[in-house]
Design a protein around this motif. Structure first.
Motif, PDB file in Angstrom:
ATOM      1  N   UNK A  92       0.826  -1.294   0.013  1.00  0.00           N
ATOM      2  CA  UNK A  92       0.071   0.049  -0.171  1.00  0.00           C
ATOM      3  C   UNK A  92       0.778   1.287   0.042  1.00  0.00           C
ATOM      4  N   UNK A  93       2.046   1.060  -0.816  1.00  0.00           N
ATOM      5  CA  UNK A  93       2.704   2.521  -0.956  1.00  0.00           C
ATOM      6  C   UNK A  93       3.815   2.759   0.275  1.00  0.00           C
ATOM      7  N   UNK A  94       3.947   2.055   1.067  1.00  0.00           N
ATOM      8  CA  UNK A  94       4.606   2.266   2.507  1.00  0.00           C
ATOM      9  C   UNK A  94       5.526   0.906   2.999  1.00  0.00           C
ATOM     10  N   UNK A  95       6.581   1.499   3.580  1.00  0.00           N
ATOM     11  CA  UNK A  95       7.508   0.096   4.170  1.00  0.00           C
ATOM     12  C   UNK A  95       6.757  -0.639   4.927  1.00  0.00           C
ATOM     13  N   UNK A  96       6.751  -2.017   4.762  1.00  0.00           N
ATOM     14  CA  UNK A  96       5.855  -2.793   5.654  1.00  0.00           C
ATOM     15  C   UNK A  96       6.571  -3.427   6.683  1.00  0.00           C
ATOM     16  N   UNK A  97       6.959  -2.624   7.855  1.00  0.00           N
ATOM     17  CA  UNK A  97       7.759  -2.593   8.964  1.00  0.00           C
ATOM     18  C   UNK A  97       6.855  -3.277   9.891  1.00  0.00           C
ATOM     19  N   UNK A  98       7.644  -4.122  10.835  1.00  0.00           N
ATOM     20  CA  UNK A  98       6.800  -4.303  12.146  1.00  0.00           C
ATOM     21  C   UNK A  98       6.917  -3.076  12.953  1.00  0.00           C
ATOM     22  N   UNK A  99       6.297  -3.137  14.406  1.00  0.00           N
ATOM     23  CA  UNK A  99       6.186  -1.823  15.189  1.00  0.00           C
ATOM     24  C   UNK A  99       7.558  -1.287  15.479  1.00  0.00           C
ATOM     25  N   UNK A 100       8.380  -2.086  15.869  1.00  0.00           N
ATOM     26  CA  UNK A 100       9.906  -1.487  16.599  1.00  0.00           C
ATOM     27  C   UNK A 100      10.780  -1.545  15.432  1.00  0.00           C
ATOM     28  N   UNK A 101      10.502  -2.245  14.128  1.00  0.00           N
ATOM     29  CA  UNK A 101      11.533  -2.238  12.938  1.00  0.00           C
ATOM     30  C   UNK A 101      11.993  -0.927  12.526  1.00  0.00           C
ATOM     31  N   UNK A 102      13.486  -0.473  12.640  1.00  0.00           N
ATOM     32  CA  UNK A 102      13.758   0.722  12.120  1.00  0.00           C
ATOM     33  C   UNK A 102      15.056   0.244  11.114  1.00  0.00           C
ATOM     34  N   UNK A 103      15.294   0.982  10.165  1.00  0.00           N
ATOM     35  CA  UNK A 103      16.432   0.608   9.332  1.00  0.00           C
ATOM     36  C   UNK A 103      17.438   1.442   9.648  1.00  0.00           C
TER      37      UNK A 103
END
Lengths: 139, 139, 139
Positions: free
Chosen positions: A108-119
């Motif tokens: 849906x046009x966004x990074x599909x990350x879990x709640x605490x996932x940061x790059x």
């Protein structure tokens, strides 16, 4: 298929630094117009990492201490690689522990990350200009 | 381009567990209708891994012992992260060794795995509901 | 969407070896006709790695020594996995440190690598025929 390629440049103040680059990658996903696809984020240098984990100050210090234990910087003479005039052999090892790249789903046009996932960009031989590649493909 | 997104949920009985999730991922590849493409499988939590290796009981115990040696759980006070009230700093490290994600080729509508390759969910801070993301793209 | 699948076979002379396979992968990218996309390169065996780092002789020896320190081969009796008749439990661990796979961007028909990035096959239980999978998708 849509695609986007962009480099992110860094010049960190210390030998080792840990930078949260999530919002920069998210902005590129928006710019790409990709609704569903994959986003590759990789260090283009072999003494740095891109990894996903927590943006918590204590943990970043724990990582730094732990990596120094597993692959100590000093004495630099313990590594054959440093006979080439480098002093960064340990950085080539730390980067293997933390990894070169992450592949993140785009939904849906966004990074599909879990709640605490940061790059994160993990720098192990900084104080010079280095870069990260972001490559996005999808529709 | 076809695409599929699905979450797999787990609630493991122990702090650390190793679950073979290959058949669940394979079922999603069939469901996607993708004949050629890529399948991303990643932990959505930062104290767990998705990795590929052998489904052999002795090896799973060896991994567990080895990870405890490289990043011991106790004493929990050795990690700054645990001053936040957590006791899982070691899990953030074990996960970096084992990795966040795997990307598997899809060929002729199936996961294109070597003879012994099995996809595992590696849990390092379990006993609560956590999830894995499967994202498939291709044609 | 274009796609290409190819196996690369190796039979290394020693238990552990480090082979630069960049030019073989580059040739497959050309063959695929993909201008923009992703190239997955993964070990199909669970005692070997595909990773990206420097092609410098001293560093390859440093890696080898370092991996032996983190996951020693001997005594083989220290690992439960070796009770199955194998002697390669350490190889399953070394491979987790170095990783199973790399995903490399393809831009303008070429591997989009940084100046020193080279793709390596890391063998930790060699002296027999083993293979790497290359899967390319894009347009």
């Amino acid at each position: 298929m849509k695609h986007l390629r962009q480099e992110l440049w860094f010049n960190t103040p210390h030998r080792r630094d840990y930078l949260n680059i999530t919002s920069q990658v998210e902005a590129l996903v928006r710019q790409s117009g990709v609704a569903n696809g994959l986003c590759l984020v990789n260090a283009m240098h072999i003494t740095a990492s891109v990894y996903i984990n927590d943006d918590e100050h204590g943990l970043l210090e724990d990582y730094d201490e732990w990596l120094e234990k597993l692959a100590p910087h000093a004495p630099t003479s313990q590594y054959r690689h440093n006979r080439t005039g480098e002093d960064n052999a340990d950085a080539h090892m730390k980067r293997q522990i933390m990894g070169r790249e992450v592949v993140v789903a785009i939904t849906d046009g966004k990074l599909d990350l879990g709640p605490w996932e940061q790059i994160f960009y993990g720098e192990f031989d900084g104080r010079r200009k280095k870069r990260v590649l972001v490559k996005i493909i999808g529709e």
